[in-house]
Design a protein around this motif. Structure first.
Motif, PDB file in Angstrom:
ATOM      1  N   GLY A 214       0.804  -1.219   0.000  1.00  0.00           N
ATOM      2  CA  GLY A 214       0.000   0.000   0.000  1.00  0.00           C
ATOM      3  C   GLY A 214       0.836   1.268   0.000  1.00  0.00           C
ATOM      4  N   SER A 215       2.139   1.146   0.386  1.00  0.00           N
ATOM      5  CA  SER A 215       2.921   2.373   0.573  1.00  0.00           C
ATOM      6  C   SER A 215       3.211   3.086  -0.752  1.00  0.00           C
ATOM      7  N   GLU A 216       3.404   2.316  -1.833  1.00  0.00           N
ATOM      8  CA  GLU A 216       3.775   2.969  -3.090  1.00  0.00           C
ATOM      9  C   GLU A 216       2.616   3.797  -3.651  1.00  0.00           C
ATOM     10  N   SER A 217       1.383   3.349  -3.430  1.00  0.00           N
ATOM     11  CA  SER A 217       0.231   4.090  -3.936  1.00  0.00           C
ATOM     12  C   SER A 217      -0.959   3.890  -3.001  1.00  0.00           C
ATOM     13  N   PRO A 218      -0.994   4.682  -1.920  1.00  0.00           N
ATOM     14  CA  PRO A 218      -2.034   4.487  -0.891  1.00  0.00           C
ATOM     15  C   PRO A 218      -3.459   4.529  -1.446  1.00  0.00           C
ATOM     16  N   SER A 219      -3.677   5.299  -2.526  1.00  0.00           N
ATOM     17  CA  SER A 219      -5.056   5.419  -3.031  1.00  0.00           C
ATOM     18  C   SER A 219      -5.538   4.108  -3.664  1.00  0.00           C
ATOM     19  N   ASN A 220      -4.597   3.189  -3.954  1.00  0.00           N
ATOM     20  CA  ASN A 220      -4.994   1.906  -4.524  1.00  0.00           C
ATOM     21  C   ASN A 220      -5.057   0.798  -3.485  1.00  0.00           C
ATOM     22  N   SER A 221      -4.946   1.191  -2.212  1.00  0.00           N
ATOM     23  CA  SER A 221      -4.841   0.169  -1.182  1.00  0.00           C
ATOM     24  C   SER A 221      -6.092   0.124  -0.313  1.00  0.00           C
ATOM     25  N   VAL A 222      -6.609  -1.066  -0.115  1.00  0.00           N
ATOM     26  CA  VAL A 222      -7.731  -1.263   0.796  1.00  0.00           C
ATOM     27  C   VAL A 222      -7.327  -2.392   1.738  1.00  0.00           C
ATOM     28  N   THR A 223      -7.413  -2.129   3.052  1.00  0.00           N
ATOM     29  CA  THR A 223      -7.054  -3.209   3.978  1.00  0.00           C
ATOM     30  C   THR A 223      -8.306  -3.733   4.670  1.00  0.00           C
ATOM     31  N   PHE A 224      -8.304  -5.037   4.870  1.00  0.00           N
ATOM     32  CA  PHE A 224      -9.417  -5.709   5.532  1.00  0.00           C
ATOM     33  C   PHE A 224      -8.875  -6.616   6.621  1.00  0.00           C
ATOM     34  N   ARG A 225      -9.619  -6.750   7.707  1.00  0.00           N
ATOM     35  CA  ARG A 225      -9.365  -7.865   8.613  1.00  0.00           C
ATOM     36  C   ARG A 225     -10.627  -8.703   8.620  1.00  0.00           C
ATOM     37  N   LEU A 226     -10.555  -9.913   8.099  1.00  0.00           N
ATOM     38  CA  LEU A 226     -11.729 -10.759   7.926  1.00  0.00           C
ATOM     39  C   LEU A 226     -11.448 -12.129   8.518  1.00  0.00           C
ATOM     40  N   TYR A 227     -12.301 -12.570   9.420  1.00  0.00           N
ATOM     41  CA  TYR A 227     -12.163 -13.880  10.057  1.00  0.00           C
ATOM     42  C   TYR A 227     -10.757 -14.095  10.629  1.00  0.00           C
ATOM     43  N   GLY A 228     -10.185 -13.040  11.172  1.00  0.00           N
ATOM     44  CA  GLY A 228      -8.874 -13.182  11.807  1.00  0.00           C
ATOM     45  C   GLY A 228      -7.692 -13.095  10.855  1.00  0.00           C
ATOM     46  N   ASN A 229      -7.928 -12.815   9.572  1.00  0.00           N
ATOM     47  CA  ASN A 229      -6.815 -12.679   8.630  1.00  0.00           C
ATOM     48  C   ASN A 229      -6.761 -11.250   8.091  1.00  0.00           C
ATOM     49  N   ASP A 230      -5.541 -10.742   7.907  1.00  0.00           N
ATOM     50  CA  ASP A 230      -5.366  -9.400   7.333  1.00  0.00           C
ATOM     51  C   ASP A 230      -5.150  -9.504   5.831  1.00  0.00           C
ATOM     52  N   TYR A 231      -5.801  -8.641   5.091  1.00  0.00           N
ATOM     53  CA  TYR A 231      -5.628  -8.599   3.637  1.00  0.00           C
ATOM     54  C   TYR A 231      -5.256  -7.182   3.237  1.00  0.00           C
ATOM     55  N   ASN A 232      -4.273  -7.084   2.365  1.00  0.00           N
ATOM     56  CA  ASN A 232      -3.908  -5.792   1.812  1.00  0.00           C
ATOM     57  C   ASN A 232      -4.202  -5.865   0.322  1.00  0.00           C
ATOM     58  N   LEU A 233      -5.312  -5.274  -0.034  1.00  0.00           N
ATOM     59  CA  LEU A 233      -5.814  -5.432  -1.398  1.00  0.00           C
ATOM     60  C   LEU A 233      -5.372  -4.272  -2.274  1.00  0.00           C
ATOM     61  N   TYR A 234      -4.917  -4.605  -3.488  1.00  0.00           N
ATOM     62  CA  TYR A 234      -4.703  -3.571  -4.503  1.00  0.00           C
ATOM     63  C   TYR A 234      -5.986  -3.464  -5.307  1.00  0.00           C
ATOM     64  N   THR A 235      -6.492  -2.261  -5.505  1.00  0.00           N
ATOM     65  CA  THR A 235      -7.682  -2.125  -6.350  1.00  0.00           C
ATOM     66  C   THR A 235      -7.620  -0.822  -7.135  1.00  0.00           C
ATOM     67  N   HIS A 236      -8.069  -0.887  -8.378  1.00  0.00           N
ATOM     68  CA  HIS A 236      -8.206   0.357  -9.147  1.00  0.00           C
ATOM     69  C   HIS A 236      -9.421   0.277 -10.062  1.00  0.00           C
ATOM     70  N   SER A 237     -10.133   1.394 -10.125  1.00  0.00           N
ATOM     71  CA  SER A 237     -11.278   1.497 -11.032  1.00  0.00           C
ATOM     72  C   SER A 237     -10.936   2.533 -12.096  1.00  0.00           C
ATOM     73  N   PHE A 238     -11.015   2.121 -13.355  1.00  0.00           N
ATOM     74  CA  PHE A 238     -10.760   3.051 -14.452  1.00  0.00           C
ATOM     75  C   PHE A 238     -12.088   3.589 -14.976  1.00  0.00           C
ATOM     76  N   LEU A 239     -12.375   4.832 -14.614  1.00  0.00           N
ATOM     77  CA  LEU A 239     -13.596   5.459 -15.128  1.00  0.00           C
ATOM     78  C   LEU A 239     -13.398   5.694 -16.627  1.00  0.00           C
ATOM     79  N   CYS A 240     -14.440   5.485 -17.391  1.00  0.00           N
ATOM     80  CA  CYS A 240     -14.432   5.622 -18.861  1.00  0.00           C
ATOM     81  C   CYS A 240     -13.889   4.390 -19.581  1.00  0.00           C
TER      82      CYS A 240
END
Ligand code: CTP
Ligand code: CA
Length: 494
Positions: A214-240
């Motif tokens: 997440g450090s290189e591009s914080p705006s593309n990072s979503v973190t979750f803690r689900l069922y005791g596990n940590d996830y660091n998700l990369y996500t991007h939405s391209f409008l248009c």
């Protein structure tokens, strides 16, 4: 003569009474223990999510056992309803109609959800890229549309929870949650599946990459803690970069000089339509490029050439600048691709139509297939597919070319990583898309920590209770040994 009589020691009144009481005690103990711990008869809860996409709106009903909200994989889609007509953003000039358009599907939902559950059933509406674009173009118009759908939805007996525009990150992240929830990957702490969503107006890519914190591009990072596990998700939405807006961009590219006609390589030969310049350029994705002094309309005639089409499609991606270690396109950071991917919505519609859902075939074979499809005359295509909507049919050459280009040139899938993509519509009966993940999140149905589960499954519990009861009984009988009647082998002499 002497009479010999052998007496069965088990037939004395005392032992018979003890045995009967013991058996009754065992049966009673096991019955109470089992009944008390029997899973209760299943009652269901419901949730409704409306997916207000750019091209259409769909309603989904989800159902889960009332007692076990926290268990993964337990929420299922039981019904879906496709709203007639275009997406809600198309009603900018007549917002009330946007609300009205939802009525038929909402009435269906009233029928499908049991009456006594109506009041407690949450109802959400989430709008995506069509409304994001309308909001950019004319924010008061998008507010009006949201207000109109809100007042239409409030007329139904459900627990209305709001209508809002999702951010691109939310859309990408909830699509990823849906796919991994349905695959049961979250409770198990398994490696996750990436999610590729192609809509009409935007497209999302979401995946977990070991290299991405997440450090290189914080705006593309979503973190979750689900069922005791940590996830660091990369996500991007391209409008248009949804397929309808991407098509606009390729048409804009080809009409820069405001011509009265174009020969379009992305449409089959023999296909010809008249298009309106002001309609084509009426979108923030292309509005700044509208040629001046253009006539009102232009003729679009198919040329059916995959290679040339791919060139035009490539021109809507910008690969020149990247301020990060690596980029997909338009200067957007993207970490190294990792893991399997599920590709849904328009990815599935298009690749399924083109018989290209098998990703184990070489990319060259995908190109060959597109080459031959694009060069097939329009008349022939129409004859071969009389049941397919002409609007979809006309666009499959463009759409297939766009998908291949987006995946390989845009996201940098190569032969190996391409074969890790699965084109999917549903997982275990539920549609792949952001709606389920959105509802799970808003109803807090995915806990951060793993829920405590009973140490034994029900069957194990029943067996152990039974065995213990029998053992106790035997012990009891043995302890009464001094009272046992003498058991003599000697015949009694009278
Ligand atoms: N059988 C189908 C159904 C839909 N489409 C096309 O698939 C695209 C995307 O559809 P969808 O995923 O439903 O997009 P939306 O959710 O409406 O758009 P967005 O997510 O961008 O808001 C649209 O161009 C639609 O015309 C298709 O080619 N074949
Ligand atoms: Ca969508």
């Amino acid at each position: 003569m002497s009479a010999m009589k052998e007496k069965n020691p088990w037939q004395t009144p005392v032992t018979i009474i003890i045995t009967v009481i013991g058996v009754i005690a065992i049966v009673a103990l096991v019955t109470v223990a089992v009944l008390q711990n029997r899973p209760l008869p299943q009652k269901y809860k419901y949730g409704i999510v409306l997916d207000a996409g750019s091209s259409h709106t769909a309603l989904y009903i989800y159902e889960w056992p009332a007692e076990k909200d926290n268990n993964t994989g337990r929420v299922e889609q039981t019904h879906s309803c496709k709203v007639k007509g275009p997406g809600i953003s198309s009603y900018a000039h007549d917002p009330l109609k946007a609300g009205e358009s939802l009525r038929v599907c909402m009435q269906e939902a009233e029928q499908r959800v049991p009456g006594k559950r109506h009041q407690e059933t949450p109802l959400y509406l989430g709008a995506t890229a069509g409304m994001r674009l309308l909001n950019i173009e004319n924010s008061s118009a998008s507010d009006e549309v949201l207000k109109a759908v809100e007042s239409a939805l409030q007329k139904f007996p459900f627990s209305y929870q709001g209508a809002r525009i999702l951010s691109g990150q939310e859309e990408g992240a909830f699509g990823w949650v849906t796919v991994n929830y349905l695959d049961d990957r979250l409770t198990q702490g398994l490696d996750t599946t990436g999610a590729l969503d192609l809509g009409g107006a935007s497209t999302q890519i979401s995946f977990v990459s070991e290299k991405f914190d997440g450090s290189e591009s914080p705006s593309n990072s979503v973190t979750f803690r689900l069922y005791g596990n940590d996830y660091n998700l990369y996500t991007h939405s391209f409008l248009c970069y949804g397929k309808d807006q991407a098509l606009r961009m390729t048409l804009a590219q080809q009409t820069q000089s405001g011509q009265a006609s174009i020969l379009d390589p992305c449409f089959n030969t023999g296909y010809t339509v008249m298009k309106n310049y002001s309609v084509l350029y009426d979108s923030p994705c292309v509005s700044d490029r509208k040629p001046q002094n253009a006539p009102a309309t232009f003729n679009q005639t198919g040329k059916g050439n995959f290679t040339e089409c791919q060139e035009v499609v490539k021109s809507v991606f910008n690969f020149t600048h990247c301020k990060y270690s690596q980029c997909s396109f338009n200067g957007v950071f993207q970490p190294l691709l990792q893991g399997p991917f599920g590709a849904f919505s328009a990815y599935y519609f298009v690749m399924n139509f083109l018989n290209l859902t098998d990703t184990s075939i070489p990319l060259k074979a995908v190109e060959d297939k597109l080459n031959s499809f694009c060069s097939t005359p329009w008349n022939q295509i129409k004859q071969q597919h009389p049941d397919v909507k002409v609007k979809y049919l006309a666009e499959y050459c463009f759409s297939g070319t766009y998908i291949l280009t987006l995946l390989t040139e845009g996201y940098k899938f190569d032969q190996t990583s391409y074969s890790n993509i699965k084109f999917i519509k549903k997982i275990k009966g539920s549609d792949a898309g952001w709606t389920l993940g959105y509802m799970l999140n808003l109803t807090n149905m995915i806990p951060a920590e793993a829920p405590d589960s009973p140490p034994l499954p029900h069957a194990g519990y029943v067996s152990i209770v039974t065995i213990m009861a029998v053992l106790l009984f035997i012990l009891f009988i043995v302890s009464l040994r001094p009272l046992w009647p003498r058991c003599s082998k000697q015949p009694q002499i009278v």
